[in-house]
Motif scaffolding. Structure first.
Motif, PDB file in Angstrom:
ATOM      1  N   LYS A  13      11.689  -1.343  -5.853  1.00 18.85           N
ATOM      2  CA  LYS A  13      11.507   0.074  -6.193  1.00 18.85           C
ATOM      3  C   LYS A  13      10.090   0.531  -5.919  1.00 18.85           C
ATOM      4  O   LYS A  13       9.139  -0.214  -6.096  1.00 18.85           O
ATOM      5  N   ILE A  14       9.987   1.770  -5.495  1.00 19.46           N
ATOM      6  CA  ILE A  14       8.681   2.374  -5.255  1.00 19.46           C
ATOM      7  C   ILE A  14       8.116   2.846  -6.588  1.00 19.46           C
ATOM      8  O   ILE A  14       8.824   3.422  -7.394  1.00 19.46           O
ATOM      9  N   LEU A  51       0.273   4.177   5.036  1.00 21.95           N
ATOM     10  CA  LEU A  51       0.690   4.960   6.190  1.00 21.95           C
ATOM     11  C   LEU A  51       0.542   6.450   5.917  1.00 21.95           C
ATOM     12  O   LEU A  51      -0.008   7.194   6.732  1.00 21.95           O
ATOM     13  N   LEU A  52       1.001   6.889   4.742  1.00 21.09           N
ATOM     14  CA  LEU A  52       0.901   8.300   4.380  1.00 21.09           C
ATOM     15  C   LEU A  52      -0.554   8.753   4.274  1.00 21.09           C
ATOM     16  O   LEU A  52      -0.884   9.883   4.619  1.00 21.09           O
ATOM     17  N   SER A  69       8.355  -0.329  -0.646  1.00 28.83           N
ATOM     18  CA  SER A  69       7.496  -0.275  -1.827  1.00 28.83           C
ATOM     19  C   SER A  69       6.413   0.767  -1.618  1.00 28.83           C
ATOM     20  O   SER A  69       6.107   1.153  -0.490  1.00 28.83           O
ATOM     21  N   ASN A  70       5.840   1.205  -2.707  1.00 31.32           N
ATOM     22  CA  ASN A  70       4.729   2.151  -2.657  1.00 31.32           C
ATOM     23  C   ASN A  70       3.578   1.564  -1.847  1.00 31.32           C
ATOM     24  O   ASN A  70       2.944   2.259  -1.059  1.00 31.32           O
ATOM     25  N   LEU A  87       7.528  10.087  -3.520  1.00 32.28           N
ATOM     26  CA  LEU A  87       6.322  10.155  -2.683  1.00 32.28           C
ATOM     27  C   LEU A  87       6.333  11.340  -1.722  1.00 32.28           C
ATOM     28  O   LEU A  87       5.279  11.812  -1.314  1.00 32.28           O
ATOM     29  N   LEU A  88       7.503  11.802  -1.359  1.00 34.41           N
ATOM     30  CA  LEU A  88       7.627  12.858  -0.358  1.00 34.41           C
ATOM     31  C   LEU A  88       8.422  14.026  -0.926  1.00 34.41           C
ATOM     32  O   LEU A  88       9.345  13.827  -1.710  1.00 34.41           O
ATOM     33  N   PRO A  89       8.101  15.247  -0.500  1.00 31.11           N
ATOM     34  CA  PRO A  89       8.724  16.425  -1.118  1.00 31.11           C
ATOM     35  C   PRO A  89      10.191  16.631  -0.786  1.00 31.11           C
ATOM     36  O   PRO A  89      10.920  17.231  -1.561  1.00 31.11           O
TER      37      PRO A  89
END
Length: 176
Positions: free
Chosen positions: A174-175, A95-96, A88-89, A26-28
């Motif tokens: 798991k995400i 939030l993201l 979790s995703n 999800l994040l770089p």
């Protein structure tokens, strides 16, 4: 707990790198901030991650956050405690997505702000750094001076593992 919770294991595998691998989707960039870098470097499970040594030792999570804000190049740092078991995703994505131009984005569960599962913009660095220099370690101490996006969510479960008795119930979600 009596030991560094970053080294919690489940089924003979370190939990933190597994969580970090999921967050990485999800994040770089995913980095670890710790008081002592060497124990992480000695474990192959952590070798795929940047590890920063906390420049503000014994100042709690705010010291680690300031260290991260000083070192990363992304506009935001997503701060997450190393011992939050249920990621979790569906927990991270709102939030993201909700944080657009705010300096801080975090959940509020009931009456509690979740400062250790939150987004912090690099523009927070001067205020947080000054706060540490004054000996103030509470992350939310100057939230009134920042643009903070609070997402009310009483139906999420964000909790960390604080005692050995809580370990048997640890489950990794798991995400993705």
């Amino acid at each position: 707990m009596g030991f560094n919770k970053a080294f919690l294991k489940r089924d003979n595998q370190y939990v933190l790198p597994q969580t970090a691998a999921a967050v990485r989707r999800l994040l770089p960039q995913v980095v670890f901030v710790t008081n002592q870098k060497q124990p992480f470097l000695a474990q192959p499970a952590f070798q795929d991650y940047s590890i920063f040594e906390d420049q503000w030792r014994d100042r709690g999570p705010l010291g680690g956050l300031v260290t991260a804000l000083e070192q990363v190049t992304t506009p935001y740092v997503f701060l997450m405690a190393c011992d939050i078991p249920h990621i979790s995703n569906t927990l991270m994505q709102p939030l993201l997505t909700a944080v657009t131009n705010q300096q801080v984005g975090l959940y509020q569960q009931h009456d509690r702000l979740e400062t250790l599962f939150a987004l912090y913009h690099r523009s927070c660095l001067p205020l947080f750094k000054a706060q540490l220099q004054q000996g103030i370690g509470q992350i939310r101490y100057h939230f009134k001076a920042l643009d903070v996006k609070v997402i009310q969510s009483n139906n999420i479960e964000l909790r960390n593992i604080n005692t050995p008795a809580e370990l048997p119930g640890w489950r990794i979600k798991k995400i993705g």
